[in-house]
Enzyme design. Structure first.
Site, PDB file in Angstrom:
ATOM      1  N   SER A  98       0.863  -1.184   0.000  1.00  0.00           N
ATOM      2  CA  SER A  98       0.000   0.000   0.000  1.00  0.00           C
ATOM      3  C   SER A  98       0.898   1.231   0.000  1.00  0.00           C
ATOM      4  O   SER A  98       1.542   1.537   1.011  1.00  0.00           O
ATOM      5  CB  SER A  98      -0.909   0.010   1.240  1.00  0.00           C
ATOM      6  OG  SER A  98      -1.793  -1.081   1.215  1.00  0.00           O
ATOM      7  N   LYS A 173      -7.360   1.817  -2.284  1.00  0.00           N
ATOM      8  CA  LYS A 173      -6.858   1.384  -0.971  1.00  0.00           C
ATOM      9  C   LYS A 173      -6.818   2.551   0.000  1.00  0.00           C
ATOM     10  O   LYS A 173      -7.133   2.396   1.198  1.00  0.00           O
ATOM     11  CB  LYS A 173      -5.472   0.774  -1.115  1.00  0.00           C
ATOM     12  CG  LYS A 173      -4.840   0.308   0.207  1.00  0.00           C
ATOM     13  CD  LYS A 173      -5.709  -0.725   0.933  1.00  0.00           C
ATOM     14  CE  LYS A 173      -5.176  -1.074   2.327  1.00  0.00           C
ATOM     15  NZ  LYS A 173      -3.943  -1.858   2.317  1.00  0.00           N
ATOM     16  N   LYS A 241       0.911   5.774   8.154  1.00  0.00           N
ATOM     17  CA  LYS A 241       1.422   5.997   6.793  1.00  0.00           C
ATOM     18  C   LYS A 241       0.282   6.133   5.799  1.00  0.00           C
ATOM     19  O   LYS A 241       0.255   7.035   4.952  1.00  0.00           O
ATOM     20  CB  LYS A 241       2.358   4.846   6.423  1.00  0.00           C
ATOM     21  CG  LYS A 241       2.915   4.889   5.001  1.00  0.00           C
ATOM     22  CD  LYS A 241       2.141   3.961   4.045  1.00  0.00           C
ATOM     23  CE  LYS A 241       2.221   2.516   4.488  1.00  0.00           C
ATOM     24  NZ  LYS A 241       1.505   1.607   3.528  1.00  0.00           N
TER      25      LYS A 241
END
Length: 296
Positions: A98, A173, A241
């Site tokens: 990701s 995502k 993140k």
């Protein structure tokens, strides 16, 4: 499917069971991780542990990557002695990591120029989804490449969808991570609220799970919160993140995500308080801190 020789780079919480599933499905899988002991499960399933990236990708038809962040993917693919230098032209590269959509787009352009085929295929479902081969996989890239890779995706995932050109998987995502973080925060607040009133919290979550408040997050994370067991299935560090990706991409597109921005700050707070290595259900601890409660 003719693509049977697979190099799998990154055998962490997610990559390890995914590589094992591919080996159990009959593919020849060579795994590589910074921590060599992580290859033990793959070797037990009939796979092989590589000694280097060059060793891993030699003769590979497909190279799978599952590493934590954008710089890690860049290092694996375009770094000195990286995949772009070592792999055979025409190889299909599947990035399950990701990372930032713009980085994926740049890598995809490089891959095409060098004769490679790159799919961005981030996953959702956490450790449980990886172990149960029930991941949701959102795939960006060329439709023909997706069709060729679909049998591999079906080995490790349950919901597999081609969502558009390169970078689209990462964009979807990012949206997923926004929804998941907000949901976890809401469940955490509900748990602390219920406990403050002395309610049978387990019973309460059971009935809430059967109504409109029910969700996969509630089902999968309620036991973590009730038992205060935060062994990482997906670390707060990684969700931090991802929330950075969401907020930066939203700003770039001129989209306002006020709830996302707030949750991003709460995730950052959890990390700043030393909870980065815990499962993201440990956002509960942040609610306890703000409420002046004893930290579970």
């Amino acid at each position: 499917m003719h693509m049977t020789n697979i190099a799998f780079i990154g055998l962490g919480i997610m990559g390890n069971p995914m590589a094992v599933h591919l080996a159990n499905a009959g593919h020849t899988v060579t795994g590589l991780d910074r921590s060599p002991e992580r290859a033990e499960d793959l070797v037990a399933a009939g796979g092989r542990a590589a000694t280097s990236l060059a060793d891993a990708v030699k003769g590979a038809d497909v190279i799978c990557v599952m590493v934590p962040d954008s710089p890690d993917v860049q290092a694996v693919l375009e770094g000195e002695d990286g995949v772009f230098q070592l792999a055979e032209t025409g190889t299909l590269i599947i990035d399950f990591s990701s990372i930032r959509p713009d980085v994926t787009q740049q890598l995809a352009e490089q891959a095409r120029a060098l004769g490679f085929h790159l799919l961005d295929a981030p996953v959702s479902g956490g450790e449980a989804g990886a172990k149960n081969a029930a991941l949701s996989i959102m795939v960006g890239g060329d439709a023909d490449d997706f069709a060729k890779a679909k049998p591999l995706f079906d080995v490790v995932g349950k919901t597999v969808v081609h969502v558009g050109p390169s970078g689209s998987g990462q964009t979807v995502k990012a949206a997923n991570q926004l929804i998941v973080a907000a949901n976890i925060q809401a469940v955490a607040e509900a748990v602390v609220f219920l406990e403050a009133y002395g309610v049978d919290t387990k019973a309460a979550l059971e009935v809430l799970g059967g109504g409109l408040a029910g969700s996969t997050v509630l089902n999968q994370k309620k036991e973590n919160m009730l038992s205060r067991s935060f062994q990482p299935g997906f670390r707060i560090d990684l969700h931090h993140k991802d929330m950075g990706i969401v907020t930066a991409a939203a700003r770039e597109a001129g989209v306002v995500v006020p709830l996302g921005a707030l949750v991003a700050q709460l995730v950052a707070s959890a990390r700043a308080n030393g909870d980065g290595g815990l499962d993201h259900s440990a956002l509960l601890r942040g609610v306890e801190r703000l409420s002046g409660k004893e930290i579970g």
